[in-house]
Design an enzyme around this catalytic site. Structure first.
Site, short mmCIF file in Angstrom:
data_model
loop_
_atom_site.label_atom_id
_atom_site.label_comp_id
_atom_site.label_asym_id
_atom_site.label_seq_id
_atom_site.Cartn_x
_atom_site.Cartn_y
_atom_site.Cartn_z
N ASP A 122 -4.61 3.26 -2.01
CA ASP A 122 -5.88 4.11 -0.69
C ASP A 122 -6.50 5.31 -0.76
O ASP A 122 -5.69 6.35 -0.44
CB ASP A 122 -5.69 3.03 0.62
CG ASP A 122 -4.76 2.21 0.86
OD1 ASP A 122 -6.73 0.96 0.54
OD2 ASP A 122 -4.10 1.85 1.58
N MET A 166 -11.45 -5.59 5.45
CA MET A 166 -10.27 -5.09 6.13
C MET A 166 -10.07 -5.54 7.99
O MET A 166 -11.11 -5.39 8.55
CB MET A 166 -11.15 -3.75 6.05
CG MET A 166 -11.21 -3.02 5.48
SD MET A 166 -9.79 -2.82 4.65
CE MET A 166 -8.87 -1.38 5.24
N HIS A 215 -8.39 0.57 -4.25
CA HIS A 215 -9.38 0.67 -2.83
C HIS A 215 -10.48 1.98 -2.06
O HIS A 215 -9.36 2.44 -1.53
CB HIS A 215 -8.97 0.23 -1.49
CG HIS A 215 -9.13 -0.12 -0.22
ND1 HIS A 215 -8.77 -0.26 0.44
CD2 HIS A 215 -10.16 0.03 -0.22
CE1 HIS A 215 -9.77 -0.19 1.61
NE2 HIS A 215 -10.29 0.14 0.92
N SER A 241 0.82 -1.15 0.07
CA SER A 241 0.21 0.04 -0.16
C SER A 241 1.17 1.00 -0.28
O SER A 241 1.71 1.70 0.72
CB SER A 241 -0.48 0.11 1.11
OG SER A 241 -1.59 1.01 1.13
N SER A 268 3.64 -0.15 5.78
CA SER A 268 4.18 -0.10 6.87
C SER A 268 5.48 -1.47 7.21
O SER A 268 6.56 -1.45 7.00
CB SER A 268 3.83 0.55 8.09
OG SER A 268 2.28 1.20 8.68
N HIS A 293 -1.02 -1.26 -4.70
CA HIS A 293 -1.99 -1.32 -3.74
C HIS A 293 -2.13 0.39 -3.43
O HIS A 293 -1.56 0.96 -2.64
CB HIS A 293 -2.36 -1.86 -2.75
CG HIS A 293 -3.91 -2.03 -1.93
ND1 HIS A 293 -4.21 -2.41 -1.98
CD2 HIS A 293 -4.29 -0.75 -1.11
CE1 HIS A 293 -5.93 -2.08 -1.36
NE2 HIS A 293 -5.80 -0.86 -0.72
N ASP A 321 -6.48 -6.88 4.56
CA ASP A 321 -6.04 -5.24 4.25
C ASP A 321 -5.88 -4.62 5.53
O ASP A 321 -6.81 -4.58 6.35
CB ASP A 321 -6.36 -4.13 2.98
CG ASP A 321 -6.19 -3.35 3.33
OD1 ASP A 321 -4.83 -2.61 4.03
OD2 ASP A 321 -6.56 -2.55 2.46
N MET A 368 -8.82 7.96 0.09
CA MET A 368 -9.58 8.50 1.51
C MET A 368 -10.75 9.83 1.00
O MET A 368 -9.22 10.97 0.34
CB MET A 368 -8.45 8.54 2.50
CG MET A 368 -8.42 7.13 3.15
SD MET A 368 -6.61 6.72 4.98
CE MET A 368 -6.59 5.47 4.45
N GLY A 410 -8.86 3.94 7.72
CA GLY A 410 -9.12 5.23 7.31
C GLY A 410 -7.07 5.73 7.74
O GLY A 410 -6.64 7.56 7.09
N PHE A 411 -6.75 4.79 7.87
CA PHE A 411 -5.35 4.77 8.82
C PHE A 411 -4.19 4.75 8.59
O PHE A 411 -4.64 2.41 8.73
CB PHE A 411 -4.97 5.38 10.32
CG PHE A 411 -5.27 6.90 10.51
CD1 PHE A 411 -5.59 8.15 10.34
CD2 PHE A 411 -6.85 6.65 11.52
CE1 PHE A 411 -5.84 9.11 10.21
CE2 PHE A 411 -8.21 8.44 10.75
CZ PHE A 411 -7.19 9.47 11.24
N GLY A 412 -2.84 4.01 7.84
CA GLY A 412 -2.31 2.79 8.50
C GLY A 412 -1.18 2.54 9.77
O GLY A 412 -2.04 3.89 10.37
N GLY A 427 -2.45 -4.40 8.74
CA GLY A 427 -2.13 -4.65 10.45
C GLY A 427 -1.24 -5.55 9.29
O GLY A 427 -1.26 -7.07 10.13
N MET A 459 -12.03 4.74 -0.56
CA MET A 459 -12.77 4.70 0.76
C MET A 459 -13.62 5.84 0.68
O MET A 459 -13.42 6.49 1.06
CB MET A 459 -12.15 4.11 1.81
CG MET A 459 -11.33 3.06 2.09
SD MET A 459 -9.82 3.07 3.35
CE MET A 459 -8.30 2.79 1.95
#
Length: 245
Positions: free
Chosen positions: A37, A139, A68, A10, A198, A35, A175, A39, A144-146, A177, A70
């Site tokens: 993301d 999910m 993706h 991502s 991350s 990927h 997707d 938002m 909303g946050f990495g 963690g 969102m």
């Protein structure tokens, strides 16, 4: 037939000051998909980037762009992302009242269609659109946050969705963690496409990214290997049956 494991880094975790270079780096490092993301600060509590950014970085990789969305509403923006170079467009089941219509719109524009489910959303919402989708995205964090921690309760959902998919040519993506420490568990549950942010962009070079991607891939593939006792169980049962007879 078991699908090959795909790793989709991502770019939300990339260095935005040199985003094109980062895309090229993960491409060279062995990423299967890129990927993206997206938002909107409305559907999720964060703002990332839009179609123009995807269009700008599209030349940096020939790998599939896995976009993706969102965002809500989503339908008015699908065409822009398709034209920007999105190979796969995934919308949230929670983002609109007419999921079937959204999926038809994506496919009519030549992109593959995906549906994403937030952690609290049951898998039943995709039952009647399974034949319109190419991908289901589970999910494993609240979007909303990495950098969030993996929600372990989603493992059971992944298993149930794998059963729902059956023999359909649908990829099952996770997707949130994802690390080398939980990749085996999600793969064993039935996921075949892993998004990691991350855990991939830890380090500063393509070489470090390559090592991170490889570690996640190896862990995911390990999760698919049957345990020794499981593989020997049928033979053991047959032996016991013969003794009884």
């Amino acid at each position: 037939m078991t699908k090959e494991i795909m790793i989709a880094p991502s770019i939300l975790a990339a260095d935005f000051a040199r985003l094109g270079e980062e895309v090229a780096a993960i491409d060279a490092a062995g990423a299967d998909w890129i990927h993206c993301d997206v938002m909107d600060g409305h559907f999720v509590p964060n703002i990332s980037f839009g179609a123009d950014v995807i269009k700008a970085i599209r030349p940096y990789s020939k790998k599939p762009f896995d976009v993706h969305l969102m965002i809500a509403p989503v339908d008015p923006y699908i065409e822009a992302f398709a034209k920007a170079g999105a190979d796969i467009i995934t919308v949230h089941a929670e983002a609109g009242a007419h999921l079937d219509r959204s999926l038809q719109a994506i496919r009519s524009l030549g992109s593959k269609a995906g549906v994403s489910l937030c952690p609290s959303t049951p898998e039943a919402v995709i039952e009647y659109v399974l034949d319109r989708i190419d991908l289901v995205l589970v999910m494993t964090v609240n979007p909303g946050f990495g950098g969030q921690s993996f929600i372990a309760s989603q493992i059971d959902k992944i298993r149930r969705i794998r059963t729902m998919i059956g023999g359909r040519p649908i990829r099952l993506e996770v997707d949130g963690g994802i690390t080398r420490d939980n990749a085996a568990a999600v793969s064993a549950a039935g996921a075949d496409t892993l998004v990691a942010g991350s855990a991939v962009f830890r380090g500063e070079s393509a070489g470090e990214y390559a090592a991170n991607i490889a570690a996640i891939r190896i862990a995911a593939e390990t999760g698919r290997v049957p345990k020794l006792q499981d593989s020997s169980a049928p033979a053991k049962r047959a032996e016991e049956s013969a003794l009884i007879r």
